[in-house]
Design an enzyme around this catalytic site. Structure first.
Site, PDB file in Angstrom:
ATOM      1  N   ASP A   1       0.662  -1.859   0.007  1.00 47.26           N
ATOM      2  CA  ASP A   1       0.200   0.478   0.274  1.00 47.26           C
ATOM      3  C   ASP A   1       0.713   1.545   0.281  1.00 47.26           C
ATOM      4  OD1 ASP A   1      -2.431  -1.513   0.129  1.00 47.26           O
ATOM      5  OD2 ASP A   1      -2.986  -1.135   2.277  1.00 47.26           O
TER       6      ASP A   1
ATOM      7  N   ARG B   1      -2.437  -1.025  -8.711  1.00 48.72           N
ATOM      8  CA  ARG B   1      -2.943  -0.403  -7.911  1.00 48.72           C
ATOM      9  C   ARG B   1      -3.538   1.419  -8.097  1.00 48.72           C
ATOM     10  NH1 ARG B   1      -6.342   0.205  -2.235  1.00 48.72           N
ATOM     11  NH2 ARG B   1      -8.096  -0.750  -2.517  1.00 48.72           N
TER      12      ARG B   1
END
Length: 312
Positions: A136, A187
Site C-alpha cells: 500500500d 493499483r
C-alpha cells in the site's frame, strides 16, 4: 473544498484517544455493530469467512491486516509474525491468495533495513504459495521510500508484488511511467490522505482529471492494472476506454472497498468484469475507519445510529 475540509476533520478525529476508545467499545462487539459495515472483523478467521462470502458472490478479494506505524522493532516483528500466520491460515482455508500491507506496519519508521527484511520474510513465505502481495501507498512523505523498496525487491526477483499510486499527488503520473517501464502491477486510487497543496491537488475535479489520465495510461500501457474506485464515471470511462482499444476484461480488474457499493460490485461481475474487494480486518481498525468516513461523510448518520443503538 468540502471534500478537503472533510478529510482534514476526520484526520484530526482519527488521532483522538477518547473517540478511539468509544469506537472500540461499540464498533465491533456485535455482528450488527456499525464498524462491521466496513471492517470484516478483528480476527483472521472473521476475515476468511468474509472472503468466502465474497467468493460465493463471484468476487475476488485482498486481505489487509490493519495496522500502521509501529513504534519499535518488537512491534514490527510481531506484525511480521502476524502476516506469516495469516498466510498459513489462508492456505489452510483454501480461499484466494492475495494480501495488502503497509511498510510502516513492518517497521519503516523505526529502521528501513529491518522493514525490508520483514517484507522479504513475508514474500518468501507468500510467493511460493501462490500469493500476490500489494504494498500500500501511505501518505506523501512515504512515496519515495515505498517505491524505492518495491523496486529493490522487484530487481531481486520478487515479481508477485505490486504498488499503489494516488492520483491526488502531483508526482504520481511520473511515478506511473516509472512503474510501467519496470513492468510492475499498479493499483490506481484517488487518495484518502489529507495532503498539503504543495504536493497534491486540492480540488476534486483536478484529482478526478488526473485519475482519468492515469487510468487510460494504465489500461493501454501496463501489466494487469487495478482500477480502484467506486466512482461510476471512472468505471464507465474504464469500460469504454478498454472496449475502444480492444482490451479484454481479463486484462485488468476493478477494485472496491469492503462494505461500499456492494450493488455495483455485483453488477460489474454480472457484466463479466473481475472485481476485487479490499477486506480490512484487525484490532487497529479505527484510523482506517475514520478515513472512510472522511471520504464519504454521508456515512456519519449510519455510524451515529449504530452508536445510539449499541449504547441504548
Amino acid at each position: 473544498m468540502l471534500e478537503s475540509a472533510s478529510k482534514t476533520f476526520f484526520h484530526l478525529l482519527a488521532q483522538s484517544a477518547v473517540l478511539k476508545k468509544l469506537a472500540s467499545r461499540y464498533g465491533m462487539r456485535k455482528p450488527t455493530s456499525f464498524a462491521r459495515r466496513f471492517i470484516a472483523g478483528e480476527t483472521v478467521a472473521e476475515a476468511i469467512e468474509a472472503a468466502r462470502m465474497l467468493e460465493a458472490r463471484g468476487l475476488l478479494h485482498s486481505l489487509d491486516h490493519l495496522g500502521e506505524s509501529v513504534g519499535n522493532l518488537s512491534e514490527a516483528d510481531a506484525a511480521t509474525r502476524d502476516y506469516l500466520a495469516i498466510v498459513n491460515a489462508i492456505v489452510d482455508a483454501g480461499v484466494g491468495r492475495n494480501l495488502s500491507l503497509k511498510l510502516t506496519q513492518l517497521g519503516l519508521d523505526v529502521d528501513k533495513a529491518s522493514a525490508i527484511d520483514n517484507l522479504r520474510k513475508i514474500l518468501d513465505r507468500a510467493e511460493p504459495a501462490g500469493f500476490f502481495v500489494r504494498i500500500d501507498m501511505e501518505n506523501s512523505p512515504y512515496a519515495d521510500v515505498t517505491l524505492e523498496i518495491f523496486e529493490t525487491l522487484w530487481q531481486q526477483g520478487y515479481r508477485q508484488t505490486g504498488v499503489v499510486l494516488q492520483s491526488a499527488l502531483y508526482r504520481s503520473e511520473a511515478d506511473l511511467e516509472r512503474m510501467i517501464a519496470l513492468g510492475a502491477r499498479v493499483r490506481l486510487v484517488k487518495g484518502a490522505y489529507q495532503e498539503p497543496k504543495t504536493v497534491a491537488y486540492q480540488r476534486k475535479e483536478d484529482v478526478d482529471a488526473a485519475y482519468a489520465r492515469m487510468l487510460k495510461r494504465l489500461l493501454t500501457g501496463s501489466s494487469y492494472p487495478a482500477i480502484a474506485t467506486h466512482d461510476p464515471a471512472m468505471i464507465d470511462l474504464a469500460r469504454t476506454w478498454a472496449a475502444s482499444h480492444g482490451i479484454g476484461s481479463d486484462r485488468f480488474e476493478f477494485q472496491m472497498l469492503y462494505g461500499i457499493r456492494r450493488d455495483l460490485q455485483s453488477r460489474l461481475v454480472g457484466d463479466g468484469y473481475r472485481v476485487r474487494v479490499y477486506v480490512p480486518f484487525g484490532r487497529e481498525w479505527f484510523p482506517y475507519f475514520m478515513r472512510r468516513l472522511g471520504e464519504r461523510p454521508a456515512n456519519i448518520a449510519f455510524v451515529v445510529r449504530g452508536i445510539l443503538g449499541e449504547s441504548g
